[in-house]
Design a protein around this motif. Structure first.
Motif, PDB file in Angstrom:
ATOM      1  N   GLN A 239       0.819  -1.207   0.000  1.00 52.22           N
ATOM      2  CA  GLN A 239       0.000   0.000   0.000  1.00 52.22           C
ATOM      3  C   GLN A 239       0.855   1.261   0.000  1.00 52.22           C
ATOM      4  OE1 GLN A 239      -3.265   0.061   2.772  1.00 52.22           O
ATOM      5  NE2 GLN A 239      -3.638  -2.144   2.588  1.00 52.22           N
ATOM      6  N   VAL A 243       0.887   4.629  -2.514  1.00 58.77           N
ATOM      7  CA  VAL A 243       0.848   6.015  -2.039  1.00 58.77           C
ATOM      8  C   VAL A 243       2.087   6.766  -2.523  1.00 58.77           C
ATOM      9  CG1 VAL A 243       0.857   7.486   0.012  1.00 58.77           C
ATOM     10  CG2 VAL A 243      -0.553   5.427  -0.022  1.00 58.77           C
ATOM     11  N   LEU A 295      -4.888   8.593   3.057  1.00 63.83           N
ATOM     12  CA  LEU A 295      -3.632   8.157   2.450  1.00 63.83           C
ATOM     13  C   LEU A 295      -2.522   7.925   3.473  1.00 63.83           C
ATOM     14  CD1 LEU A 295      -3.608  10.384  -0.756  1.00 63.83           C
ATOM     15  CD2 LEU A 295      -4.135   7.949  -0.565  1.00 63.83           C
ATOM     16  N   ARG A 297      -0.693   5.615   6.267  1.00 63.66           N
ATOM     17  CA  ARG A 297      -0.579   4.173   6.463  1.00 63.66           C
ATOM     18  C   ARG A 297       0.201   3.890   7.736  1.00 63.66           C
ATOM     19  NH1 ARG A 297      -3.938   4.565   3.367  1.00 63.66           N
ATOM     20  NH2 ARG A 297      -4.220   3.598   1.311  1.00 63.66           N
ATOM     21  N   TYR A 311       1.058  11.360   4.407  1.00 64.95           N
ATOM     22  CA  TYR A 311       1.005  11.980   3.080  1.00 64.95           C
ATOM     23  C   TYR A 311       0.778  13.483   3.190  1.00 64.95           C
ATOM     24  CZ  TYR A 311      -0.486  12.546  -1.821  1.00 64.95           C
ATOM     25  OH  TYR A 311      -0.603  12.919  -3.130  1.00 64.95           O
TER      26      TYR A 311
END
Length: 386
Positions: A239, A243, A295, A297, A311
């Motif tokens: 993931q 991103v 966004l 993680r 992010y």
């Protein structure tokens, strides 16, 4: 019998909690309902498009008996409904299903066209029977089974359409003077068709919801850490790479951090592994509160180590967020007699701030964060370094 994989799902998984709570009213709690609706639209999009095509084909095929059997005046009116109204509307619905903006409202689109189609069949029967042409009512039954079982409509939408079409037929029958046993039998069979369709559609949606929960739980087994419920290392890497590519395209900055619970081996040795597990769960819950944007993680990287990706933060915002996170862990006041830095559980954090992701890979950023974490430990722990 409970599937064996459920024992590997985190106890606070919303999918597991929903499965345990049940959904006899065909509704999920909170955001799960919207997530299921989106999933259902994706799963049944091709099916609904296929149903539209089949409906158009059937309408065109019925033109043949209309032309061969209906008197001139009735034929023109019936063909006007079939070819002038129903086929164009169904064709339009099929085309609209390819528009992303419309796709989110697939149930409204399918339900609306289904209702128009059913009422259109009612209108065809009415046009024929008021002129004394005994057009059979069984077309309504065919339409009823069609939209209950072929279109992919969910229970409430299908039931609403089915019984509205039934009510429309009642009006048609009464308006053309149908009475006595013919009326009784027609209404009985049409109501029975709706009852069968309603029950069948309920169980189909129930199975679809159960399948949705099962799929999401299997995904969590593959992607989530059982103890904390956070992403596992493999899922984080997958993931985070997505991103990262997005940040490269949009020119956004990223903050990568490795977070390590200080002297955790000593914590386990003194308090026991059960207490250690509970401490990691508590730490993970706090960490989640600082990575809630779509966004961001967060994952358990292994043992007592966690990793986070944030992010589009400025460097100052990243430092502020991580310092607040570190202080929140200390504020938990989880006693830790084996720690050399505090009397409570604490975190050391290594931060890699990447202003231009196009110039650095995720692996390189993690190496930088690891080096910063090493410096935080060297400087006495319970600290943030970059």
């Amino acid at each position: 019998m409970k599937p064996a994989y459920l024992s590997q799902v985190h106890a606070e998984s919303p999918y597991l909690l929903q499965l345990q709570a049940g959904f006899r009213r065909l509704a999920f709690a909170g955001a799960l309902e919207a997530e299921f609706a989106e999933h259902h639209n994706r799963q049944f999009l091709r099916r609904m498009r296929g149903a539209f095509l089949v409906a158009m084909l059937l309408m065109l095929l019925f033109v043949v008996p209309d032309v061969l059997t209906l008197p001139d005046g009735v034929r023109q009116a019936v063909l006007g409904v079939r070819l002038g109204l129903l086929v164009p509307l169904i064709s339009l619905a099929w085309l609209l299903s390819y528009l992303p903006a419309v796709r989110r409202h697939l149930q409204w689109l399918g339900g609306g066209i289904t209702l128009v189609g059913g009422l259109g069949v009612n209108a065809i029967i009415w046009l024929a029977q008021r002129e004394g042409v005994a057009l059979p009512y069984e077309g309504i039954i065919l339409a009823t089974f069609f939209f209950y079982f072929l279109t992919g409509l969910r229970f409430r939408t299908a039931v609403l359409c089915g019984w509205l079409v039934f009510a429309g037929y009642v009006w048609v029958a009464l308006d053309v003077g149908l009475a006595g046993e013919p009326l009784l039998y027609n209404l009985f069979f049409l109501a029975t068709a709706n009852l069968i369709g309603s029950v069948g559609c309920y169980f189909m949606e129930y199975a679809a919801r159960e399948n949705f929960l099962g799929q999401q739980l299997l995904r969590e087994v593959a992607e989530r850490d059982f103890l904390t419920g956070l992403l596992n290392r493999r899922a984080f890497n997958e993931q985070a790479q997505r991103v990262w590519r997005l940040a490269q395209r949009e020119g956004k900055a990223l903050a990568v951090a490795l977070l390590d619970v200080d002297y955790f081996k000593r914590y386990n040795d003194y308090y026991g592994h059960a207490a250690g597990d509970e401490a990691l769960r508590t730490v993970a819950q706090v960490l989640q509160g600082y990575a809630r944007r779509p966004l961001d993680r967060l994952a358990r990287f292994g043992g007592e180590e966690f990793v986070g990706l944030w992010y589009d933060l400025s460097q100052a915002e990243a430092e502020q967020r991580l310092q607040a996170l570190r202080q929140a862990i200390q504020a938990l006041a989880l006693a830790h007699v084996g720690s050399e830095v505090a009397e409570v559980l604490t975190l050391s954090i290594g931060l890699a701030y990447v202003a231009r992701p196009a110039e650095l890979s995720l692996a390189q950023a993690l190496q930088q964060a690891d080096s910063a974490l090493y410096r935080a430990k060297e400087q006495g722990r319970n600290a943030l370094c970059q």
